[in-house]
Design a protein around this motif. Sequence first.
Motif, PDB file in Angstrom:
ATOM      1  N   LEU A 114      45.455 -20.628  23.023  1.00  0.00           N
ATOM      2  CA  LEU A 114      44.033 -20.103  23.195  1.00  0.00           C
ATOM      3  C   LEU A 114      43.180 -21.394  23.986  1.00  0.00           C
ATOM      4  O   LEU A 114      42.972 -22.461  23.139  1.00  0.00           O
ATOM      5  CB  LEU A 114      43.507 -19.517  22.250  1.00  0.00           C
ATOM      6  CG  LEU A 114      44.367 -18.151  22.226  1.00  0.00           C
ATOM      7  CD1 LEU A 114      43.842 -17.293  21.029  1.00  0.00           C
ATOM      8  CD2 LEU A 114      44.059 -16.927  23.435  1.00  0.00           C
ATOM      9  N   PRO A 115      41.748 -21.032  24.193  1.00  0.00           N
ATOM     10  CA  PRO A 115      41.556 -19.704  25.285  1.00  0.00           C
ATOM     11  C   PRO A 115      42.626 -19.277  26.284  1.00  0.00           C
ATOM     12  O   PRO A 115      42.317 -18.211  26.944  1.00  0.00           O
ATOM     13  CB  PRO A 115      40.274 -19.942  25.798  1.00  0.00           C
ATOM     14  CG  PRO A 115      39.731 -21.178  26.030  1.00  0.00           C
ATOM     15  CD  PRO A 115      40.758 -21.601  25.215  1.00  0.00           C
ATOM     16  N   ARG A 118      44.841 -15.388  27.106  1.00  0.00           N
ATOM     17  CA  ARG A 118      45.176 -14.424  25.979  1.00  0.00           C
ATOM     18  C   ARG A 118      45.458 -13.191  26.937  1.00  0.00           C
ATOM     19  O   ARG A 118      45.417 -12.424  28.465  1.00  0.00           O
ATOM     20  CB  ARG A 118      43.399 -13.588  26.142  1.00  0.00           C
ATOM     21  CG  ARG A 118      42.519 -14.684  25.761  1.00  0.00           C
ATOM     22  CD  ARG A 118      40.583 -14.601  26.011  1.00  0.00           C
ATOM     23  NE  ARG A 118      40.091 -15.763  24.577  1.00  0.00           N
ATOM     24  CZ  ARG A 118      39.003 -15.902  24.769  1.00  0.00           C
ATOM     25  NH1 ARG A 118      38.481 -14.809  25.732  1.00  0.00           N
ATOM     26  NH2 ARG A 118      38.115 -16.382  24.372  1.00  0.00           N
ATOM     27  N   THR A 137      48.582 -20.354  18.625  1.00  0.00           N
ATOM     28  CA  THR A 137      47.256 -20.432  18.294  1.00  0.00           C
ATOM     29  C   THR A 137      47.728 -19.813  17.119  1.00  0.00           C
ATOM     30  O   THR A 137      47.577 -18.289  17.114  1.00  0.00           O
ATOM     31  CB  THR A 137      46.632 -19.803  18.724  1.00  0.00           C
ATOM     32  OG1 THR A 137      46.503 -20.982  20.039  1.00  0.00           O
ATOM     33  CG2 THR A 137      44.871 -20.202  18.172  1.00  0.00           C
ATOM     34  N   MET A 139      44.787 -17.145  14.587  1.00  0.00           N
ATOM     35  CA  MET A 139      43.963 -16.598  15.230  1.00  0.00           C
ATOM     36  C   MET A 139      42.575 -16.070  13.556  1.00  0.00           C
ATOM     37  O   MET A 139      44.306 -15.165  13.605  1.00  0.00           O
ATOM     38  CB  MET A 139      43.538 -16.473  16.139  1.00  0.00           C
ATOM     39  CG  MET A 139      42.441 -16.081  17.605  1.00  0.00           C
ATOM     40  SD  MET A 139      41.988 -15.341  18.330  1.00  0.00           S
ATOM     41  CE  MET A 139      43.694 -13.809  17.893  1.00  0.00           C
ATOM     42  N   MET A 150      39.778 -19.626  15.532  1.00  0.00           N
ATOM     43  CA  MET A 150      41.683 -20.832  15.763  1.00  0.00           C
ATOM     44  C   MET A 150      41.125 -21.615  14.244  1.00  0.00           C
ATOM     45  O   MET A 150      40.585 -22.118  13.907  1.00  0.00           O
ATOM     46  CB  MET A 150      41.345 -21.297  16.900  1.00  0.00           C
ATOM     47  CG  MET A 150      41.024 -20.845  18.156  1.00  0.00           C
ATOM     48  SD  MET A 150      41.522 -22.269  19.753  1.00  0.00           S
ATOM     49  CE  MET A 150      40.082 -22.731  19.398  1.00  0.00           C
ATOM     50  N   LYS A 153      46.649 -24.965  15.360  1.00  0.00           N
ATOM     51  CA  LYS A 153      47.241 -24.828  16.775  1.00  0.00           C
ATOM     52  C   LYS A 153      48.268 -26.018  17.006  1.00  0.00           C
ATOM     53  O   LYS A 153      48.340 -26.747  16.454  1.00  0.00           O
ATOM     54  CB  LYS A 153      46.564 -25.042  17.916  1.00  0.00           C
ATOM     55  CG  LYS A 153      45.920 -24.475  18.597  1.00  0.00           C
ATOM     56  CD  LYS A 153      44.713 -24.920  19.362  1.00  0.00           C
ATOM     57  CE  LYS A 153      43.928 -24.200  20.171  1.00  0.00           C
ATOM     58  NZ  LYS A 153      43.049 -24.203  21.701  1.00  0.00           N
ATOM     59  N   GLN A 196      36.768 -20.099  19.695  1.00  0.00           N
ATOM     60  CA  GLN A 196      37.300 -21.011  20.873  1.00  0.00           C
ATOM     61  C   GLN A 196      36.045 -21.153  21.957  1.00  0.00           C
ATOM     62  O   GLN A 196      35.115 -20.759  21.659  1.00  0.00           O
ATOM     63  CB  GLN A 196      38.159 -19.607  21.528  1.00  0.00           C
ATOM     64  CG  GLN A 196      38.820 -18.602  20.798  1.00  0.00           C
ATOM     65  CD  GLN A 196      39.985 -17.679  21.512  1.00  0.00           C
ATOM     66  OE1 GLN A 196      39.632 -18.098  22.374  1.00  0.00           O
ATOM     67  NE2 GLN A 196      40.514 -17.131  20.530  1.00  0.00           N
TER      68      GLN A 196
END
Length: 317
Positions: A114-115, A118, A137, A139, A150, A153, A196
């Motif tokens: 992300l981003p 999505r 990710t 989140m 976030m 990752k 993000q």
Amino acid sequence: MPKLRLVFMGTPDFAVPSLRALVEAGHEVACVYSQPPRPAGRGQQVQKSPVHRFAEEHGIPVRTPKSLRNAEAQAEFADLKADAAVVAAYGLILPQPILDAPRLGCLNVHGSLLPRWRGAAPIQRSLLAGDAETGITIMQMDIGLDTGAMLLKDSVPITGATTASTLHDDLAAMGARLIVEALDGLAAGRLTAVPQPDDGVTYAAKLTREDGRLDWTRDAAYVERQVRALTPWPGCWFDIKGERIKVLKAEPAPEARRATPGTLLDDRLTIACADGAVRLTLVQRPGKAPVDGAAFLRGFALPVGTVLENAACSAGN
């Protein structure tokens, strides 16, 4: 490592490794939420989701509401008094009262960096786009579409051999590892969610069967990626002589001569594209077993030089 009381919300195979990892880590999974059983397969028998089946096998209560927007469903969720909810490819929108109920909030295991990507189909869209890498990710969910801050990752490279199936399995395993790390860090106060960035936002639109139509007016590299990205779902195909032919595997054919897009170039089922050509190495006629391109042509009269219909022409008919 603090043991947490969790609610798990997920439906397909992708979510099962995360649920398994949480159980094996010793967390208390108080309840699992999953999509209701639905008809599936050739016989259209009603089947429970993979997450539903795993939960039942491990003695975890399962709920399958069609919506979480009503006050009764929200009260039932709040009564679970969860420390956190873990969401992985669940398939229902979580309204604000659901997001607010767990002490540590709702954490999502999302299959992209992300981003970027999505939305509903991040694995397939990353392959289709020719991305060099993707990942998972973790989140902290908010009311937006995959817009939350976030926590963790990790990435995995996308190579010329990567398929939707292999990437799905790699990311499912990665998500299982990261969600355990994220919960530990969040509960211990070691992790802080980071918003993000505003740049780099893309949306992974839901896939339809039409996405699998092969368009020979596209570059060969795209058509080859299309087969890797959209097999097994929604599947790639082209129409010829009233039959819909599934394409299960393809490879670049850089040595092939240039020709009008859609032209059959040889007896190995090499098809000219806008730039270059692809060789269809595993195809399937309706009701038949998959065969290689040469075997297909031996059983399906199609002279070299035939120009196959492309998606642009078909759409105009």
